[in-house]
Design a protein around this motif. Sequence first.
Motif, PDB file in Angstrom:
ATOM      1  N   PHE A   1       0.833  -1.201   0.000  1.00 43.41           N
ATOM      2  CA  PHE A   1       0.000   0.000   0.000  1.00 43.41           C
ATOM      3  C   PHE A   1       0.867   1.250   0.000  1.00 43.41           C
ATOM      4  CE2 PHE A   1      -2.657  -3.344   1.637  1.00 43.41           C
ATOM      5  CZ  PHE A   1      -3.829  -3.138   0.934  1.00 43.41           C
ATOM      6  N   SER A   2       0.293   2.347  -0.471  1.00 38.92           N
ATOM      7  CA  SER A   2       1.019   3.616  -0.538  1.00 38.92           C
ATOM      8  C   SER A   2       0.388   4.682   0.353  1.00 38.92           C
ATOM      9  CB  SER A   2       1.083   4.105  -1.992  1.00 38.92           C
ATOM     10  OG  SER A   2      -0.220   4.238  -2.510  1.00 38.92           O
ATOM     11  N   THR A   3      -0.391   4.265   1.339  1.00 36.12           N
ATOM     12  CA  THR A   3      -1.070   5.206   2.224  1.00 36.12           C
ATOM     13  C   THR A   3      -0.089   6.163   2.887  1.00 36.12           C
ATOM     14  OG1 THR A   3      -2.677   3.468   2.647  1.00 36.12           O
ATOM     15  CG2 THR A   3      -2.713   5.358   4.137  1.00 36.12           C
ATOM     16  N   GLU A   4       1.052   5.637   3.339  1.00 35.20           N
ATOM     17  CA  GLU A   4       2.043   6.477   4.020  1.00 35.20           C
ATOM     18  C   GLU A   4       2.631   7.518   3.072  1.00 35.20           C
ATOM     19  OE1 GLU A   4       4.915   4.398   6.467  1.00 35.20           O
ATOM     20  OE2 GLU A   4       3.497   2.754   6.743  1.00 35.20           O
ATOM     21  N   LEU A   5       2.788   7.155   1.818  1.00 30.29           N
ATOM     22  CA  LEU A   5       3.315   8.101   0.832  1.00 30.29           C
ATOM     23  C   LEU A   5       2.377   9.288   0.663  1.00 30.29           C
ATOM     24  CD1 LEU A   5       5.288   8.987  -1.420  1.00 30.29           C
ATOM     25  CD2 LEU A   5       3.908   7.602  -2.984  1.00 30.29           C
ATOM     26  N   TYR A   6       1.103   8.998   0.465  1.00 32.61           N
ATOM     27  CA  TYR A   6       0.136  10.068   0.261  1.00 32.61           C
ATOM     28  C   TYR A   6       0.045  10.957   1.490  1.00 32.61           C
ATOM     29  CZ  TYR A   6      -1.353   8.300  -4.259  1.00 32.61           C
ATOM     30  OH  TYR A   6      -1.384   7.941  -5.578  1.00 32.61           O
TER      31      TYR A   6
ATOM     32  N   ALA B   1      -4.237  13.869  -3.039  1.00 35.23           N
ATOM     33  CA  ALA B   1      -4.092  12.632  -3.819  1.00 35.23           C
ATOM     34  C   ALA B   1      -4.183  12.941  -5.314  1.00 35.23           C
ATOM     35  CB  ALA B   1      -5.156  11.614  -3.407  1.00 35.23           C
ATOM     36  N   GLN B   2      -5.054  13.857  -5.693  1.00 36.87           N
ATOM     37  CA  GLN B   2      -5.181  14.222  -7.106  1.00 36.87           C
ATOM     38  C   GLN B   2      -3.895  14.867  -7.607  1.00 36.87           C
ATOM     39  OE1 GLN B   2      -8.595  16.577  -8.187  1.00 36.87           O
ATOM     40  NE2 GLN B   2      -7.704  17.154 -10.141  1.00 36.87           N
ATOM     41  N   ARG B   3      -3.289  15.703  -6.786  1.00 35.23           N
ATOM     42  CA  ARG B   3      -2.030  16.360  -7.175  1.00 35.23           C
ATOM     43  C   ARG B   3      -0.927  15.311  -7.380  1.00 35.23           C
ATOM     44  NH1 ARG B   3       0.197  21.070  -9.165  1.00 35.23           N
ATOM     45  NH2 ARG B   3       2.069  21.634  -8.074  1.00 35.23           N
ATOM     46  N   VAL B   4      -0.907  14.304  -6.520  1.00 31.46           N
ATOM     47  CA  VAL B   4       0.087  13.238  -6.656  1.00 31.46           C
ATOM     48  C   VAL B   4      -0.105  12.510  -7.980  1.00 31.46           C
ATOM     49  CG1 VAL B   4       0.952  11.067  -5.684  1.00 31.46           C
ATOM     50  CG2 VAL B   4       0.308  12.950  -4.154  1.00 31.46           C
ATOM     51  N   GLU B   5      -1.334  12.195  -8.310  1.00 37.61           N
ATOM     52  CA  GLU B   5      -1.612  11.508  -9.575  1.00 37.61           C
ATOM     53  C   GLU B   5      -1.233  12.379 -10.771  1.00 37.61           C
ATOM     54  OE1 GLU B   5      -2.247   8.299  -9.680  1.00 37.61           O
ATOM     55  OE2 GLU B   5      -2.214   8.337  -7.494  1.00 37.61           O
ATOM     56  N   GLU B   6      -1.465  13.681 -10.672  1.00 37.58           N
ATOM     57  CA  GLU B   6      -1.066  14.602 -11.743  1.00 37.58           C
ATOM     58  C   GLU B   6       0.456  14.632 -11.883  1.00 37.58           C
ATOM     59  OE1 GLU B   6      -2.914  18.228 -10.474  1.00 37.58           O
ATOM     60  OE2 GLU B   6      -4.905  17.595 -11.157  1.00 37.58           O
TER      61      GLU B   6
ATOM     62  N   LEU C   1       5.208  13.155 -14.943  1.00 40.37           N
ATOM     63  CA  LEU C   1       6.525  12.528 -14.945  1.00 40.37           C
ATOM     64  C   LEU C   1       6.624  11.387 -15.951  1.00 40.37           C
ATOM     65  CD1 LEU C   1       9.349  12.321 -13.647  1.00 40.37           C
ATOM     66  CD2 LEU C   1       8.331  10.788 -11.944  1.00 40.37           C
ATOM     67  N   PHE C   2       5.620  10.525 -16.000  1.00 39.22           N
ATOM     68  CA  PHE C   2       5.729   9.315 -16.798  1.00 39.22           C
ATOM     69  C   PHE C   2       5.052   9.371 -18.157  1.00 39.22           C
ATOM     70  CE2 PHE C   2       6.356   7.569 -12.465  1.00 39.22           C
ATOM     71  CZ  PHE C   2       7.665   7.177 -12.648  1.00 39.22           C
ATOM     72  N   HIS C   3       4.174  10.344 -18.382  1.00 43.27           N
ATOM     73  CA  HIS C   3       3.465  10.390 -19.661  1.00 43.27           C
ATOM     74  C   HIS C   3       3.764  11.649 -20.476  1.00 43.27           C
ATOM     75  CE1 HIS C   3       1.207   6.801 -18.718  1.00 43.27           C
ATOM     76  NE2 HIS C   3       1.029   7.289 -17.516  1.00 43.27           N
TER      77      HIS C   3
END
Length: 127
Positions: free
Chosen positions: A17-22, A33-38, A43-45
Amino acid sequence: MPRISTVLLDADGVVQFSTELYAWLDREHGWSAQRVEEFYWHLFHERRDYDGTLTGLVPVVAEVLADWDCVAPAGEFVRRWFTLGAVPDPDALAQVAALRRHGVTCALASNQDFVRARFMDEELGYE
């Protein structure tokens, strides 16, 4: 009736899980969480200069962090990203061990980039 011989498990959200990261990104950088996904998407796309290696990742992350007005050191950011973003679930690992004791082959699947996949293999002890 055929016996199940192999199980394929997804890494993120099943075995780890990545709960601690968020939580860290929200606490330290004010990222939702939305900012992290952006950030990941950018970065990758959107970036095409990442070569898929750790040595190539850190400089690209440094540039992206600067673009996003984040002053975190890129090396530390990547280290936290990898360690907090892949926290193994002990219950899931116990289930994998039980399946293996019964002769079931268990494999881990992930759509992560090669560097993060290698980190999961080497640092988290997945086999």
